[in-house]
Design an enzyme around this catalytic site. Sequence first.
Site: not given
Ligand code: NAI
Length: 331
Positions: A235, A264, A296, A298
Amino acid sequence: MRIAVFNTKPYDREFLAEASARSGRHEPTFLEPLLSSATAKLADGFPVTCAFVNDCLDAAVLEILAAGGTKLIALRCAGFNNVDLGAAARLGIRVVRVPAYSPYAVAEHTVGMMLTLNRKFHKAYNRVREGNFALDGLLGFDMHGKTVGVVGTGKIGECVVRILLGFGCRVLAYDPFENETIKQLGAKYVAPAALLAECDIVTLHCPLTPESYHLFDERRLALMKPGAMLINTGRGGLLDTSAVVRALKSGRLGSLGIDVYEEEADLFFVDHSHHAILDDVFSRLLTFPNVLVTGHQAFFTREALEAIAATTIANVDQFAAGEKLTNEVKG
Ligand code: NAI
């Protein structure tokens, strides 16, 4: 159920209409505007409002939606940083999301950004089309043997780790909640400072929360290995973009790939090619030869859009049937 679907593009309509027709229980109305306090009244009379990443769901918008009869916010994305969950709970509005659709889509795009910045495909593409086959300026490095830091090892981070290990990278990871699979795969959890100091590439896959806002600020950027590459497909708010611009100007940051940007909402998903871009920080980013920006995209694969639509409609099915909401988000 009647669903007011905000901020839709032709591809959203195609996949959501298909999923809705399969369910046969809902009546989506596709709206073009972003959801904001100026447009929220369009959802009057709709028990379900469906929104995307850059729609605004702050307390003011939620109050308008609640007054218009919205009982469920169906987010068609994973992140929910744009929702005031406290206000939603207070107003009796429940919130569901699509927690996973295709972690592969985002992970593969992330690694694509690394390869593009490293091997300069974007420059090579243009050069060759102009009959310029010179290699000066295109020098890259082997991914094999490089140390890559993955910040956030949930669903997407884990896919990225798997791909990078396939390249022969050494992978370091940081996450407050360690994932056993990551360790079994051969990556190593380290403290943030060690990750920043050792990594040739750092990639961000954590959610945007009050704790992770501007996670990469002046101080953290200064801890990075000089000349390292930074990738953010998480994000926009994870980066203090002005600090990143300064790090690029000084050469401290070697290259930057971003699919998300903190401001964005005013830019992405829309064709601005006929207007001046008014955001000076963003415009400055675009002037660097070692910066790659995608808008955006990905998540943007056929498989992901099918899964997003299917889960969104399944979430509404559960709500309509009074069942437990598997993908509910609570504050
Ligand atoms: P997820 O919930 O499976 O994994 C997120 C991980 O980040 C968790 O293991 C959590 O413990 C960890 N985390 C939380 N706070 C943290 C910190 N301060 N430092 C390090 N790790 C931390 O989520 P997922 O599905 O892997 O997605 C991750 C992020 O990717 C989403 O929150 C979203 O913002 C972003 N995203 C972007 C997309 C795009 O098109 N660019 C599409 C989908 C998601």
